[in-house]
Design a protein around this motif. Structure first.
Motif, mmCIF file in Angstrom:
data_model
loop_
_atom_site.group_PDB
_atom_site.id
_atom_site.type_symbol
_atom_site.label_atom_id
_atom_site.label_comp_id
_atom_site.label_asym_id
_atom_site.label_seq_id
_atom_site.Cartn_x
_atom_site.Cartn_y
_atom_site.Cartn_z
ATOM 1 N N ASN A 1 0.848 -1.179 0.000
ATOM 2 C CA ASN A 1 0.000 0.000 0.000
ATOM 3 C C ASN A 1 0.892 1.241 0.000
ATOM 4 O OD1 ASN A 1 -1.614 2.205 0.759
ATOM 5 N ND2 ASN A 1 -3.025 0.869 1.885
ATOM 6 N N LYS A 2 0.868 1.961 -1.114
ATOM 7 C CA LYS A 2 1.753 3.105 -1.290
ATOM 8 C C LYS A 2 1.484 4.199 -0.254
ATOM 9 C CE LYS A 2 3.002 6.478 -4.827
ATOM 10 N NZ LYS A 2 2.823 6.852 -6.225
ATOM 11 N N ALA A 3 0.225 4.492 0.007
ATOM 12 C CA ALA A 3 -0.121 5.555 0.957
ATOM 13 C C ALA A 3 0.358 5.195 2.367
ATOM 14 C CB ALA A 3 -1.623 5.801 0.950
ATOM 15 N N ARG A 4 0.120 3.959 2.758
ATOM 16 C CA ARG A 4 0.560 3.507 4.094
ATOM 17 C C ARG A 4 2.085 3.531 4.184
ATOM 18 N NH1 ARG A 4 -0.716 -0.303 8.564
ATOM 19 N NH2 ARG A 4 1.119 -1.619 8.804
ATOM 20 N N TYR A 5 2.759 3.064 3.126
ATOM 21 C CA TYR A 5 4.225 3.062 3.102
ATOM 22 C C TYR A 5 4.776 4.472 3.250
ATOM 23 C CZ TYR A 5 8.827 3.376 0.944
ATOM 24 O OH TYR A 5 10.126 3.695 0.682
ATOM 25 N N ARG A 6 4.274 5.409 2.459
ATOM 26 C CA ARG A 6 4.776 6.786 2.507
ATOM 27 C C ARG A 6 4.518 7.411 3.880
ATOM 28 N NH1 ARG A 6 8.565 8.100 -0.563
ATOM 29 N NH2 ARG A 6 8.012 10.248 -0.283
ATOM 30 N N LYS A 7 3.333 7.165 4.425
ATOM 31 C CA LYS A 7 2.978 7.716 5.733
ATOM 32 C C LYS A 7 3.928 7.182 6.811
ATOM 33 C CE LYS A 7 -0.897 7.687 8.974
ATOM 34 N NZ LYS A 7 -2.264 7.171 9.194
ATOM 35 N N HIS A 8 4.155 5.884 6.807
ATOM 36 C CA HIS A 8 5.013 5.272 7.821
ATOM 37 C C HIS A 8 6.476 5.660 7.617
ATOM 38 C CE1 HIS A 8 2.014 1.954 9.189
ATOM 39 N NE2 HIS A 8 1.445 3.141 9.084
#
Length: 168
Positions: free
Chosen positions: A7-14
């Protein structure tokens, strides 16, 4: 290491939180340690470079220890996966000249390693929104598929194992 969609959004956020946490931790920790050392061991010349350096070094080691300790935490899943993927791709990149030479001769393992490198790079570049170089990657992938077809080699990313790099 298998390639998986994350999940790109989760990866970037984390990733952003890990980077920010490390930055804040490094600043606060190194200042706290160096100021404590300066207070305990003042230098009449006014040069406290060595205490500041020690503060940064101790804090860096502490942050590395924390990152390693919590690498299996669910919050770190995507971040650690990308770190490990980059490490695996770096191993391939260091041997790329030998892999390409063997690939031109029809070595199936070399072609598979190159194919894995291209697929992994595509995944990383999509996660980092580095779409500028995707056209070059598509050209290289087409060339690889042409060589594989000439030598009747079927390339499947899931067949890749890092142990095949030992022969190159």
């Amino acid at each position: 290491m298998q390639l998986i969609e994350i999940n790109k959004a989760r990866y970037r956020k984390h990733l952003n939180r890990v980077i920010a946490g490390c930055g804040i931790g490094l600043a606060v920790g190194s200042l706290a340690i160096s100021q404590t050392l300066i207070a305990l061991f003042p230098d009449e010349s006014g040069s406290h470079f060595h205490w500041n350096l020690i503060g940064v070094a101790i804090t860096s080691v502490g942050l590395a220890w924390l990152l390693n300790k919590y690498r299996t935490h669910s919050f770190m899943t995507e971040v650690v996966y990308v770190w490990e993927l980059k490490k695996a791709l770096n191993k391939i990149t260091r041997k790329m000249a030998k892999l390409k030479a063997a690939g031109r001769e029809g070595n199936a393992d070399a072609l598979l390693a190159i194919h894995y490198s291209y697929a992994g790079s595509r995944l990383l570049w999509q996660l980092d929104d580095n779409l500028i170089t995707m056209d070059d990657l598509a050209i290289k992938q087409a060339e690889l598929e042409s060589v594989a077809a000439q030598h009747n080699v079927t390339l499947n990313v899931e067949d890749y194992d890092a142990s095949i790099l030992k022969q190159f």
